[in-house]
Motif scaffolding. Structure first.
Motif, PDB file in Angstrom:
ATOM      1  N   VAL A  95      27.609   4.446 -11.810  1.00  0.00           N
ATOM      2  CA  VAL A  95      27.319   3.806 -10.527  1.00  0.00           C
ATOM      3  C   VAL A  95      25.811   3.640 -10.436  1.00  0.00           C
ATOM      4  N   GLU A  96      25.338   2.438 -10.127  1.00  0.00           N
ATOM      5  CA  GLU A  96      23.906   2.182  -9.995  1.00  0.00           C
ATOM      6  C   GLU A  96      23.507   2.157  -8.523  1.00  0.00           C
ATOM      7  N   ARG A  97      22.422   2.849  -8.226  1.00  0.00           N
ATOM      8  CA  ARG A  97      21.920   2.869  -6.855  1.00  0.00           C
ATOM      9  C   ARG A  97      20.410   2.698  -6.872  1.00  0.00           C
ATOM     10  N   THR A  98      19.924   1.901  -5.931  1.00  0.00           N
ATOM     11  CA  THR A  98      18.487   1.677  -5.797  1.00  0.00           C
ATOM     12  C   THR A  98      17.996   2.380  -4.539  1.00  0.00           C
ATOM     13  N   ARG A 118      14.222   4.575  -2.817  1.00  0.00           N
ATOM     14  CA  ARG A 118      12.774   4.785  -2.934  1.00  0.00           C
ATOM     15  C   ARG A 118      12.491   6.204  -3.438  1.00  0.00           C
ATOM     16  N   TYR A 119      11.772   6.294  -4.555  1.00  0.00           N
ATOM     17  CA  TYR A 119      11.407   7.567  -5.159  1.00  0.00           C
ATOM     18  C   TYR A 119       9.954   7.504  -5.625  1.00  0.00           C
ATOM     19  N   THR A 120       9.364   8.672  -5.864  1.00  0.00           N
ATOM     20  CA  THR A 120       8.144   8.688  -6.654  1.00  0.00           C
ATOM     21  C   THR A 120       8.540   8.458  -8.110  1.00  0.00           C
ATOM     22  N   ALA A 121       7.582   8.085  -8.935  1.00  0.00           N
ATOM     23  CA  ALA A 121       7.888   7.850 -10.350  1.00  0.00           C
ATOM     24  C   ALA A 121       8.427   9.120 -11.005  1.00  0.00           C
ATOM     25  N   GLU A 122       7.880  10.285 -10.627  1.00  0.00           N
ATOM     26  CA  GLU A 122       8.345  11.550 -11.214  1.00  0.00           C
ATOM     27  C   GLU A 122       9.748  11.900 -10.733  1.00  0.00           C
ATOM     28  N   GLN A 123      10.045  11.634  -9.466  1.00  0.00           N
ATOM     29  CA  GLN A 123      11.398  11.874  -8.973  1.00  0.00           C
ATOM     30  C   GLN A 123      12.411  11.042  -9.752  1.00  0.00           C
ATOM     31  N   ALA A 124      12.074   9.767  -9.980  1.00  0.00           N
ATOM     32  CA  ALA A 124      12.988   8.890 -10.715  1.00  0.00           C
ATOM     33  C   ALA A 124      13.196   9.396 -12.136  1.00  0.00           C
ATOM     34  N   ARG A 125      12.107   9.837 -12.800  1.00  0.00           N
ATOM     35  CA  ARG A 125      12.253  10.360 -14.165  1.00  0.00           C
ATOM     36  C   ARG A 125      13.129  11.615 -14.181  1.00  0.00           C
ATOM     37  N   ALA A 126      12.929  12.496 -13.189  1.00  0.00           N
ATOM     38  CA  ALA A 126      13.711  13.728 -13.135  1.00  0.00           C
ATOM     39  C   ALA A 126      15.189  13.419 -12.909  1.00  0.00           C
ATOM     40  N   LEU A 127      15.475  12.494 -11.998  1.00  0.00           N
ATOM     41  CA  LEU A 127      16.870  12.134 -11.750  1.00  0.00           C
ATOM     42  C   LEU A 127      17.529  11.572 -13.005  1.00  0.00           C
ATOM     43  N   ARG A 128      16.825  10.695 -13.712  1.00  0.00           N
ATOM     44  CA  ARG A 128      17.406  10.100 -14.924  1.00  0.00           C
ATOM     45  C   ARG A 128      17.683  11.175 -15.974  1.00  0.00           C
ATOM     46  N   ALA A 129      16.778  12.151 -16.089  1.00  0.00           N
ATOM     47  CA  ALA A 129      16.991  13.227 -17.064  1.00  0.00           C
ATOM     48  C   ALA A 129      18.185  14.090 -16.677  1.00  0.00           C
ATOM     49  N   ILE A 130      18.349  14.341 -15.383  1.00  0.00           N
ATOM     50  CA  ILE A 130      19.452  15.193 -14.926  1.00  0.00           C
ATOM     51  C   ILE A 130      20.797  14.510 -15.158  1.00  0.00           C
ATOM     52  N   VAL A 131      20.890  13.234 -14.784  1.00  0.00           N
ATOM     53  CA  VAL A 131      22.188  12.557 -14.906  1.00  0.00           C
ATOM     54  C   VAL A 131      22.532  12.246 -16.357  1.00  0.00           C
ATOM     55  N   ALA A 132      21.528  12.204 -17.230  1.00  0.00           N
ATOM     56  CA  ALA A 132      21.792  11.920 -18.640  1.00  0.00           C
ATOM     57  C   ALA A 132      22.166  13.167 -19.426  1.00  0.00           C
ATOM     58  N   ASN A 133      21.977  14.354 -18.845  1.00  0.00           N
ATOM     59  CA  ASN A 133      22.277  15.610 -19.539  1.00  0.00           C
ATOM     60  C   ASN A 133      23.295  16.380 -18.704  1.00  0.00           C
ATOM     61  N   ASP A 134      24.558  16.107 -18.947  1.00  0.00           N
ATOM     62  CA  ASP A 134      25.613  16.633 -18.083  1.00  0.00           C
ATOM     63  C   ASP A 134      25.971  18.088 -18.377  1.00  0.00           C
ATOM     64  N   CYS A 156       0.819  -1.221   0.000  1.00  0.00           N
ATOM     65  CA  CYS A 156       0.000   0.000   0.000  1.00  0.00           C
ATOM     66  C   CYS A 156       0.851   1.269   0.000  1.00  0.00           C
ATOM     67  N   GLN A 157       2.123   1.146   0.319  1.00  0.00           N
ATOM     68  CA  GLN A 157       3.018   2.303   0.279  1.00  0.00           C
ATOM     69  C   GLN A 157       3.409   2.553  -1.176  1.00  0.00           C
ATOM     70  N   THR A 158       2.515   3.215  -1.896  1.00  0.00           N
ATOM     71  CA  THR A 158       2.675   3.350  -3.350  1.00  0.00           C
ATOM     72  C   THR A 158       3.302   4.663  -3.784  1.00  0.00           C
ATOM     73  N   THR A 159       3.370   5.653  -2.902  1.00  0.00           N
ATOM     74  CA  THR A 159       3.928   6.940  -3.316  1.00  0.00           C
ATOM     75  C   THR A 159       5.417   6.818  -3.603  1.00  0.00           C
ATOM     76  N   LEU A 160       6.137   6.160  -2.705  1.00  0.00           N
ATOM     77  CA  LEU A 160       7.571   5.933  -2.890  1.00  0.00           C
ATOM     78  C   LEU A 160       7.807   4.458  -3.163  1.00  0.00           C
ATOM     79  N   GLU A 161       8.481   4.166  -4.252  1.00  0.00           N
ATOM     80  CA  GLU A 161       8.759   2.785  -4.626  1.00  0.00           C
ATOM     81  C   GLU A 161      10.221   2.664  -5.036  1.00  0.00           C
ATOM     82  N   PRO A 162      10.802   1.463  -4.972  1.00  0.00           N
ATOM     83  CA  PRO A 162      12.215   1.300  -5.345  1.00  0.00           C
ATOM     84  C   PRO A 162      12.446   1.571  -6.837  1.00  0.00           C
ATOM     85  N   HIS A 163      13.448   2.383  -7.120  1.00  0.00           N
ATOM     86  CA  HIS A 163      13.879   2.651  -8.496  1.00  0.00           C
ATOM     87  C   HIS A 163      15.400   2.580  -8.527  1.00  0.00           C
TER      88      HIS A 163
END
Length: 667
Positions: free
Chosen positions: A162-165, A167-183, A126-133
């Motif tokens: 470096v890969e790290r897992t 807990r994020y919201t889905a939007e947080q995970a998308r934002a992080l991926r966009a930031i690290v992919a655009n240096d 039920c803890q759906t706001t933050l999930e492992p990414h």
């Protein structure tokens, strides 16, 4: 009502099942959801212990599975003890820290475990706001790959990522991926209050895969971040003051400022009268030099927060609106003051104060570059940055991530990068679903916001919205937020007289002190000018509009700075006080379990000029509370009227500016 002290507990029950039971006396099909409905009916009005609630659901599930024919009689008796309105029922449950499970999760467990209650698995799912990414943070080895520099012999090459897992919201995970992919990108990351911007910053800084420089608005935030990070990480953490000083120092070393004076943030201790005398400021009409200096400072402050290249009459609207028919003398005075602020001889003794906005405007005028040695810049609360600083950052050769919430910019609009991308986060991790509609209705009253997606509350947070008819109904602890300094002052005096233990936000204390000085000086001016004072008349009109006739009477009875100082001695430490008072503009970057908003947070637009955008001010305050948010009855109706006043006054100022005869031409 006391706040829940334990994490939210989820029932195996959906809102559709609650509505079907209340509207049509329909009982859920499975024993598991019937047990959830049974528990929801029994835990009304008293905080249930989590273990006892689990035992109740477990036993009810087994009983209802073994004797399904008994369900009708059981629920027929329970129907008479629950609220007829589903919203009231769910709010009563949330007050106990009990929430309904997400529909898809409840449906899954009703399908695979209809006759048993696997509590640990169910609560975790039920803890759906933050999930492992899993996020892949790229290193300099990936960005600067060069075959000619491959390590020789048996040396292992540096890892490309470096890969790290976490807990994020889905939007947080998308934002992080966009930031690290655009240096090398300039990114405006717009996120609603409570969406986890600080969490993202900490994750980026902790990754240690790129050189980062974090720029915090205030020195206190710098200290807080240093305590949360490993000292071994290659990260520089600066306040905006330190960052501005270093950029100015670099421009000075390069000889770009055209003066021997190296500007830095500084606070003058000289009086207005002394400053005006030493810089040779002349009176204007019946305004003495010290008053002219006050108007000049306010006009300069407004100009530095704008994108205008030169001072204009409109920058003096709030400081001296009746001077707009002939603004030329004040423009000339302000331009003289501005030159003096960067004069080496005058500033040798720190005669005039310089703040971050002043430095940004001066550096932008001289096209000062920002050194690239800082790597990727992370700018916190970028929505409050001045257009001049945003323009300087737009010219930075490296990556810049500006994190902010445009809805919290109380005056003007949040500036954007000249080029780059925009990311959005709408999912809150601070406030629950019951705040969702209120926030979206509030934001909808202002059409100038940037975030396109609606605010989304967290399914994991049991945040309640309460309505009060009288101020005496609000909790005696937590935070109380005010839109008017006079209301806060009145409340503080009342609490002090009653012997209550409370604190006031330090910045709000400073604002109150300035208002007390204004009231005291206006009353003194009125008595010394034979009962005539434009400032006193303005104060009377302001207090009359807000139904606060007692404020002028306070000054007439001798209230002054000394009396206000006595109140300050009575205050408890703000951060430790059980009851905390603050103005809405100082509620940013804070969080409270309980927040009560005074009616003056919504009933605004009576003061000098047009002041804060009332919708953004109300939004800023209402997004502070995690457990309970208290609003006055008719709050949104009051806010609609305040926004109408705000827009009307802005339109009046625009019309008067265009219609003023002999208005100086724009340069």
């Amino acid at each position: 009502m006391p706040l829940p002290t334990q994490p939210a507990y989820f029932l195996p029950l959906t809102q559709a099942a609650v509505s079907a039971f209340l509207d049509h006396a329909q009982i859920p099909a499975t024993a598991l959801e019937r047990a959830g409905l049974f528990a929801a009916a029994l835990c009304q009005g008293r905080p249930p212990h989590r273990a006892a609630l689990t035992g109740l659901i477990d036993q009810a599930c087994a009983l209802l599975a073994a004797q399904p024919e008994a369900a009708a009689a059981q629920f027929g008796a329970l129907a008479r003890s629950v609220p007829a309105d589903p919203d009231h029922w769910l709010q009563a449950l949330a007050a106990q820290g009990v929430l309904l499970g997400p529909e898809e999760v409840v449906a899954h467990y009703c399908a695979v475990s209809a006759d048993a209650y696997p509590v640990d698995l169910f609560q975790a799912d039920c803890q759906t706001t933050l999930e492992p990414h899993t996020i892949r943070f790229y290193t300099d080895a990936a960005v600067q790959a060069d075959p000619a520099r491959e390590p020789a012999g048996d040396a292992r090459p540096a890892p490309a990522y470096v890969e790290r897992t976490h807990r994020y919201t889905a939007e947080q995970a998308r934002a992080l991926r966009a930031i690290v992919a655009n240096d090398d990108e300039h990114i405006d990351l717009d996120a609603y209050a409570g969406a986890g911007k600080t969490h993202l910053i900490l994750q980026l800084l902790d990754s240690a895969t790129r050189r980062y420089t974090y720029i915090a608005p205030r020195p206190g935030q710098v200290q807080a971040f240093r305590r949360r990070l490993s000292g071994a990480l290659p990260i520089e953490i600066l306040s905006q003051i330190s960052f501005a000083n270093q950029v100015a120092g670099n421009a000075h070393r390069l000889g770009l400022l055209g003066t021997a004076f190296r500007p830095t943030f500084q606070i003058s201790k000289a009086s207005f009268a002394d400053i005006a005398r030493r810089i040779g400021l002349q009176p204007i009409g019946n305004q003495p030099p010290a008053s002219v200096l006050r108007v000049a400072f306010e006009g300069i402050a407004s100009w530095c927060r704008s994108s205008d290249e030169r001072l204009q009459p409109r920058h003096f609207v709030r400081a001296l609106p009746w001077a707009m028919l002939d603004a030329a003398p004040y423009l000339a005075a302000a331009e003289h003051v501005w030159r003096c602020m960067f004069d080496p001889a005058l500033q040798k003794s720190t005669l005039l104060s310089l703040n971050v906005d002043h430095l940004g405007k001066w550096l932008a005028q001289h096209h000062a570059p920002i050194p690239t040695s800082w790597g990727t810049l992370l700018v916190d609360e970028g929505h409050d940055m001045s257009p001049a600083w945003k323009a300087l950052l737009s010219g930075y050769a490296g990556a810049v991530i500006s994190l902010g919430d445009p809805n919290q910019r109380l005056i003007g609009r949040a500036p954007r990068f000249a080029t780059g991308m925009t990311l959005e986060i709408a999912q809150s991790v601070r406030q629950g679903r019951r705040v969702e509609q209120l926030v979206n209705q509030t934001v909808a009253l202002d059409a100038t916001g940037f975030i396109q997606a609606p605010f989304e509350g967290s399914a994991d947070q049991p945040t309640l919205v309460r309505t009060y008819a009288g101020w005496d109904e609000v909790p005696g602890s937590g935070a109380r937020v005010y839109g008017s300094p006079w209301r806060l002052l009145e409340e503080a005096q009342r609490l002090a007289a009653a012997g209550a233990s409370f604190g006031i936000h330090p910045d709000s204390v400073s604002s109150l002190g300035r208002e007390v000085n204004r009231g005291e000086e206006a009353y003194r001016e009125m008595t010394s000018h034979g009962g005539s004072s434009q400032r006193w008349e303005a104060l009377l009109a302001e207090c009359n509009d807000q139904d606060m006739p007692q404020i002028p009477r306070m000054f007439m009875r001798g209230y002054n700075r000394d009396r206000f100082g006595e109140l300050g001695q009575r205050l408890a430490d703000y951060h430790q006080a059980p009851l905390q008072l603050l103005l809405v503009e100082h509620a940013k970057n804070s969080e409270f379990a309980q927040v009560a908003m005074a009616i003056c947070c919504f009933r605004t637009g009576f003061g000098r000029g047009y002041g804060h955008n009332p919708v953004r001010a109300a939004y800023t305050a209402m997004t502070r509370g995690t457990g309970q948010l208290w609003l006055p009855a008719g709050a949104l109706e009051e806010l609609e009227q305040s926004m109408a006043r705000y827009q009307a006054r802005r339109a009046d100022h625009r019309r008067s500016k265009l219609a003023t005869p002999g208005r100086p031409a724009r340069r």
